[in-house]
Design a protein around this motif. Structure first.
Motif, PDB file in Angstrom:
ATOM      1  N   ARG A  52       0.836  -1.201   0.000  1.00  0.00           N
ATOM      2  CA  ARG A  52       0.000   0.000   0.000  1.00  0.00           C
ATOM      3  C   ARG A  52       0.874   1.255   0.000  1.00  0.00           C
ATOM      4  O   ARG A  52       0.572   2.240  -0.674  1.00  0.00           O
ATOM      5  CB  ARG A  52      -0.916   0.016   1.227  1.00  0.00           C
ATOM      6  CG  ARG A  52      -2.048  -1.004   1.193  1.00  0.00           C
ATOM      7  CD  ARG A  52      -3.055  -0.729   2.312  1.00  0.00           C
ATOM      8  NE  ARG A  52      -4.056  -1.777   2.396  1.00  0.00           N
ATOM      9  CZ  ARG A  52      -3.989  -2.806   3.237  1.00  0.00           C
ATOM     10  NH1 ARG A  52      -2.967  -2.885   4.082  1.00  0.00           N
ATOM     11  NH2 ARG A  52      -4.922  -3.708   3.262  1.00  0.00           N
ATOM     12  N   TRP A  53       1.948   1.236   0.787  1.00  0.00           N
ATOM     13  CA  TRP A  53       2.844   2.392   0.858  1.00  0.00           C
ATOM     14  C   TRP A  53       3.485   2.651  -0.492  1.00  0.00           C
ATOM     15  O   TRP A  53       3.579   3.805  -0.935  1.00  0.00           O
ATOM     16  CB  TRP A  53       3.924   2.150   1.908  1.00  0.00           C
ATOM     17  CG  TRP A  53       4.780   3.345   2.163  1.00  0.00           C
ATOM     18  CD1 TRP A  53       4.609   4.297   3.127  1.00  0.00           C
ATOM     19  CD2 TRP A  53       5.949   3.745   1.424  1.00  0.00           C
ATOM     20  NE1 TRP A  53       5.590   5.248   3.044  1.00  0.00           N
ATOM     21  CE2 TRP A  53       6.431   4.941   2.004  1.00  0.00           C
ATOM     22  CE3 TRP A  53       6.625   3.210   0.343  1.00  0.00           C
ATOM     23  CZ2 TRP A  53       7.556   5.602   1.520  1.00  0.00           C
ATOM     24  CZ3 TRP A  53       7.748   3.869  -0.146  1.00  0.00           C
ATOM     25  CH2 TRP A  53       8.208   5.041   0.446  1.00  0.00           C
ATOM     26  N   ILE A  54       3.934   1.595  -1.159  1.00  0.00           N
ATOM     27  CA  ILE A  54       4.565   1.755  -2.474  1.00  0.00           C
ATOM     28  C   ILE A  54       3.587   2.378  -3.462  1.00  0.00           C
ATOM     29  O   ILE A  54       3.923   3.320  -4.189  1.00  0.00           O
ATOM     30  CB  ILE A  54       5.063   0.398  -3.003  1.00  0.00           C
ATOM     31  CG1 ILE A  54       6.235  -0.109  -2.155  1.00  0.00           C
ATOM     32  CG2 ILE A  54       5.492   0.510  -4.472  1.00  0.00           C
ATOM     33  CD1 ILE A  54       6.699  -1.512  -2.521  1.00  0.00           C
ATOM     34  N   VAL A  55       2.367   1.870  -3.467  1.00  0.00           N
ATOM     35  CA  VAL A  55       1.357   2.398  -4.390  1.00  0.00           C
ATOM     36  C   VAL A  55       1.041   3.859  -4.051  1.00  0.00           C
ATOM     37  O   VAL A  55       0.969   4.719  -4.932  1.00  0.00           O
ATOM     38  CB  VAL A  55       0.078   1.540  -4.338  1.00  0.00           C
ATOM     39  CG1 VAL A  55      -1.035   2.195  -5.154  1.00  0.00           C
ATOM     40  CG2 VAL A  55       0.362   0.132  -4.860  1.00  0.00           C
ATOM     41  N   ALA A  56       0.858   4.150  -2.758  1.00  0.00           N
ATOM     42  CA  ALA A  56       0.502   5.510  -2.344  1.00  0.00           C
ATOM     43  C   ALA A  56       1.632   6.499  -2.600  1.00  0.00           C
ATOM     44  O   ALA A  56       1.386   7.689  -2.795  1.00  0.00           O
ATOM     45  CB  ALA A  56       0.136   5.528  -0.863  1.00  0.00           C
ATOM     46  N   SER A  57       2.872   6.025  -2.613  1.00  0.00           N
ATOM     47  CA  SER A  57       4.010   6.919  -2.815  1.00  0.00           C
ATOM     48  C   SER A  57       4.060   7.484  -4.220  1.00  0.00           C
ATOM     49  O   SER A  57       4.721   8.490  -4.470  1.00  0.00           O
ATOM     50  CB  SER A  57       5.324   6.181  -2.523  1.00  0.00           C
ATOM     51  OG  SER A  57       5.625   5.249  -3.567  1.00  0.00           O
ATOM     52  N   GLY A  58       3.371   6.822  -5.151  1.00  0.00           N
ATOM     53  CA  GLY A  58       3.394   7.285  -6.537  1.00  0.00           C
ATOM     54  C   GLY A  58       4.693   6.985  -7.256  1.00  0.00           C
ATOM     55  O   GLY A  58       4.938   7.511  -8.339  1.00  0.00           O
ATOM     56  N   SER A  59       5.519   6.143  -6.674  1.00  0.00           N
ATOM     57  CA  SER A  59       6.816   5.842  -7.289  1.00  0.00           C
ATOM     58  C   SER A  59       6.699   5.000  -8.544  1.00  0.00           C
ATOM     59  O   SER A  59       7.588   4.998  -9.390  1.00  0.00           O
ATOM     60  CB  SER A  59       7.715   5.120  -6.277  1.00  0.00           C
ATOM     61  OG  SER A  59       7.157   3.854  -5.942  1.00  0.00           O
ATOM     62  N   GLY A  60       5.595   4.257  -8.653  1.00  0.00           N
ATOM     63  CA  GLY A  60       5.414   3.406  -9.829  1.00  0.00           C
ATOM     64  C   GLY A  60       6.260   2.151  -9.810  1.00  0.00           C
ATOM     65  O   GLY A  60       6.411   1.487 -10.838  1.00  0.00           O
ATOM     66  N   ILE A  61       6.824   1.800  -8.637  1.00  0.00           N
ATOM     67  CA  ILE A  61       7.648   0.594  -8.547  1.00  0.00           C
ATOM     68  C   ILE A  61       6.761  -0.635  -8.717  1.00  0.00           C
ATOM     69  O   ILE A  61       5.839  -0.854  -7.929  1.00  0.00           O
ATOM     70  CB  ILE A  61       8.354   0.516  -7.181  1.00  0.00           C
ATOM     71  CG1 ILE A  61       9.241   1.729  -6.949  1.00  0.00           C
ATOM     72  CG2 ILE A  61       9.176  -0.768  -7.076  1.00  0.00           C
ATOM     73  CD1 ILE A  61       9.839   1.779  -5.552  1.00  0.00           C
ATOM     74  N   PRO A  62       7.024  -1.474  -9.728  1.00  0.00           N
ATOM     75  CA  PRO A  62       6.246  -2.709  -9.874  1.00  0.00           C
ATOM     76  C   PRO A  62       6.504  -3.640  -8.695  1.00  0.00           C
ATOM     77  O   PRO A  62       7.620  -3.715  -8.172  1.00  0.00           O
ATOM     78  CB  PRO A  62       6.784  -3.317 -11.178  1.00  0.00           C
ATOM     79  CG  PRO A  62       7.390  -2.171 -11.920  1.00  0.00           C
ATOM     80  CD  PRO A  62       7.949  -1.272 -10.854  1.00  0.00           C
ATOM     81  N   ILE A  63       5.460  -4.350  -8.278  1.00  0.00           N
ATOM     82  CA  ILE A  63       5.538  -5.245  -7.132  1.00  0.00           C
ATOM     83  C   ILE A  63       5.293  -6.680  -7.566  1.00  0.00           C
ATOM     84  O   ILE A  63       4.270  -6.986  -8.195  1.00  0.00           O
ATOM     85  CB  ILE A  63       4.494  -4.866  -6.066  1.00  0.00           C
ATOM     86  CG1 ILE A  63       4.694  -3.423  -5.590  1.00  0.00           C
ATOM     87  CG2 ILE A  63       4.537  -5.837  -4.890  1.00  0.00           C
ATOM     88  CD1 ILE A  63       3.545  -2.908  -4.744  1.00  0.00           C
ATOM     89  N   LEU A  64       6.237  -7.566  -7.246  1.00  0.00           N
ATOM     90  CA  LEU A  64       6.032  -8.997  -7.432  1.00  0.00           C
ATOM     91  C   LEU A  64       5.855  -9.596  -6.051  1.00  0.00           C
ATOM     92  O   LEU A  64       6.774  -9.549  -5.237  1.00  0.00           O
ATOM     93  CB  LEU A  64       7.214  -9.649  -8.152  1.00  0.00           C
ATOM     94  CG  LEU A  64       7.009 -11.107  -8.576  1.00  0.00           C
ATOM     95  CD1 LEU A  64       7.847 -11.431  -9.804  1.00  0.00           C
ATOM     96  CD2 LEU A  64       7.361 -12.083  -7.450  1.00  0.00           C
ATOM     97  N   MET A  65       4.684 -10.127  -5.773  1.00  0.00           N
ATOM     98  CA  MET A  65       4.397 -10.662  -4.449  1.00  0.00           C
ATOM     99  C   MET A  65       4.781 -12.128  -4.361  1.00  0.00           C
ATOM    100  O   MET A  65       4.547 -12.906  -5.290  1.00  0.00           O
ATOM    101  CB  MET A  65       2.912 -10.496  -4.114  1.00  0.00           C
ATOM    102  CG  MET A  65       2.553  -9.141  -3.563  1.00  0.00           C
ATOM    103  SD  MET A  65       0.881  -9.129  -2.879  1.00  0.00           S
ATOM    104  CE  MET A  65       0.917  -7.549  -1.992  1.00  0.00           C
ATOM    105  N   LEU A  66       5.354 -12.489  -3.202  1.00  0.00           N
ATOM    106  CA  LEU A  66       5.682 -13.873  -2.897  1.00  0.00           C
ATOM    107  C   LEU A  66       4.791 -14.343  -1.761  1.00  0.00           C
ATOM    108  O   LEU A  66       4.545 -13.601  -0.812  1.00  0.00           O
ATOM    109  CB  LEU A  66       7.141 -14.003  -2.449  1.00  0.00           C
ATOM    110  CG  LEU A  66       8.227 -13.642  -3.450  1.00  0.00           C
ATOM    111  CD1 LEU A  66       9.590 -13.780  -2.774  1.00  0.00           C
ATOM    112  CD2 LEU A  66       8.165 -14.537  -4.681  1.00  0.00           C
ATOM    113  N   THR A  67       4.319 -15.579  -1.840  1.00  0.00           N
ATOM    114  CA  THR A  67       3.516 -16.126  -0.759  1.00  0.00           C
ATOM    115  C   THR A  67       3.444 -17.636  -0.893  1.00  0.00           C
ATOM    116  O   THR A  67       3.613 -18.181  -1.978  1.00  0.00           O
ATOM    117  CB  THR A  67       2.092 -15.546  -0.760  1.00  0.00           C
ATOM    118  OG1 THR A  67       1.369 -16.059   0.361  1.00  0.00           O
ATOM    119  CG2 THR A  67       1.359 -15.913  -2.019  1.00  0.00           C
ATOM    120  N   ALA A  68       3.207 -18.285   0.237  1.00  0.00           N
ATOM    121  CA  ALA A  68       3.014 -19.731   0.228  1.00  0.00           C
ATOM    122  C   ALA A  68       1.564 -20.072  -0.094  1.00  0.00           C
ATOM    123  O   ALA A  68       1.240 -21.220  -0.405  1.00  0.00           O
ATOM    124  CB  ALA A  68       3.408 -20.321   1.576  1.00  0.00           C
ATOM    125  N   ALA A  69       0.697 -19.081  -0.026  1.00  0.00           N
ATOM    126  CA  ALA A  69      -0.727 -19.300  -0.298  1.00  0.00           C
ATOM    127  C   ALA A  69      -0.985 -19.229  -1.796  1.00  0.00           C
ATOM    128  O   ALA A  69      -0.630 -18.252  -2.443  1.00  0.00           O
ATOM    129  CB  ALA A  69      -1.567 -18.252   0.429  1.00  0.00           C
TER     130      ALA A  69
END
Length: 242
Positions: A64-81
């Motif tokens: 959420r912080w990355i998105v709200a910052s407006g930086s445009g950094i793409p996010i690749l999420m890791l999870t066991a689910a």
């Protein structure tokens, strides 16, 4: 390419970092949410590899912080689910891609390079209006050839105003687009940020207040005193033009 790895399993984080380095990808490690936010506030990253289940602020909060910052950094999420509901919630938070554990390093590298290519092709255009030149990709602002240093939030607000091309943007819309979803709708944050932004841009003031409506970029020679009073939802009388 520089990547931030947010992962609390030391062996996995170090293995990913070392593997990425072999692919000429620089990588930093954050083992918890607080460290991740600290690094994001100091360095410019091209991508973030984000484990959702981390100590401190969760991976979701970091996203959420990355998105709200407006930086445009793409996010690749890791999870066991690997349930579709888990993946859907990750994408709704702003993730650009999803990878479930365990995974092959080769697949991670391919996904990161694909995200980086998309980012390169999706670079927003440089916008110019009323002597302002705003480059969202480089996060640079010039006024009449003079570089203007802005905070992240000031830049985010200015980007929204400039994109409106002189149209009025309400305080509510600025709050929605430049702050996160937890922002208090009665906060003075918009008024305070706009006032500080006016001062950073310098005179003659270029951000006009439209009483009871919102703000807009004004190509005129004077847009008032550069100060506002009142909450974000109830804009006070201020400089108007046109």
């Amino acid at each position: 390419m520089r990547v931030l790895i947010v992962e609390d399993e030391p062996y996995l984080a170090e293995a990913v970092r070392d593997g990425l380095r072999l692919e000429a990808i620089a990588a930093d490690i954050a083992a918890d949410g607080d460290s991740a936010l600290e690094l994001l506030g100091v360095h410019s990253y091209d991508l973030a590899v984000l484990d959702r289940d981390i100590p401190g602020p969760s991976g979701d909060e970091v996203a959420r912080w990355i998105v709200a910052s407006g930086s445009g950094i793409p996010i690749l999420m890791l999870t066991a689910a690997d349930r579709i509901d888990d993946k859907a919630s990750g994408f709704e938070l702003g993730a650009d891609d999803y990878l479930t554990k365990p995974f092959e390093l080769r697949e991670l590298v391919l996904r990161l390079r694909a995200l980086d290519r998309r980012r390169a092709y999706a670079r927003p255009p440089v916008r110019e209006i009323a002597g302002l030149r705003v480059d969202p990709f480089r996060r640079e602002v010039f006024r009449d050839g003079r570089h203007v240093a802005l905070t992240r939030k000031q830049f985010a607000v200015l980007e929204v105003l400039v994109a409106a091309e002189g149209g009025v943007v309400s305080a509510e819309e600025l709050l929605e687009r430049a702050w996160d979803e937890n922002a208090d709708p009665l906060t003075n944050a918009v008024r305070i940020t706009v006032s500080a932004l006016r001062k950073r841009l310098g005179e003659p003031w270029i951000i006009a207040t439209v009483p009871g409506v919102g703000y807009r970029i004004d190509a005129g020679t004077d847009t008032g005193t550069g100060t506002d009073t009142g909450a974000a939802g109830t804009l006070p009388p201020g400089p108007t033009h046109g």
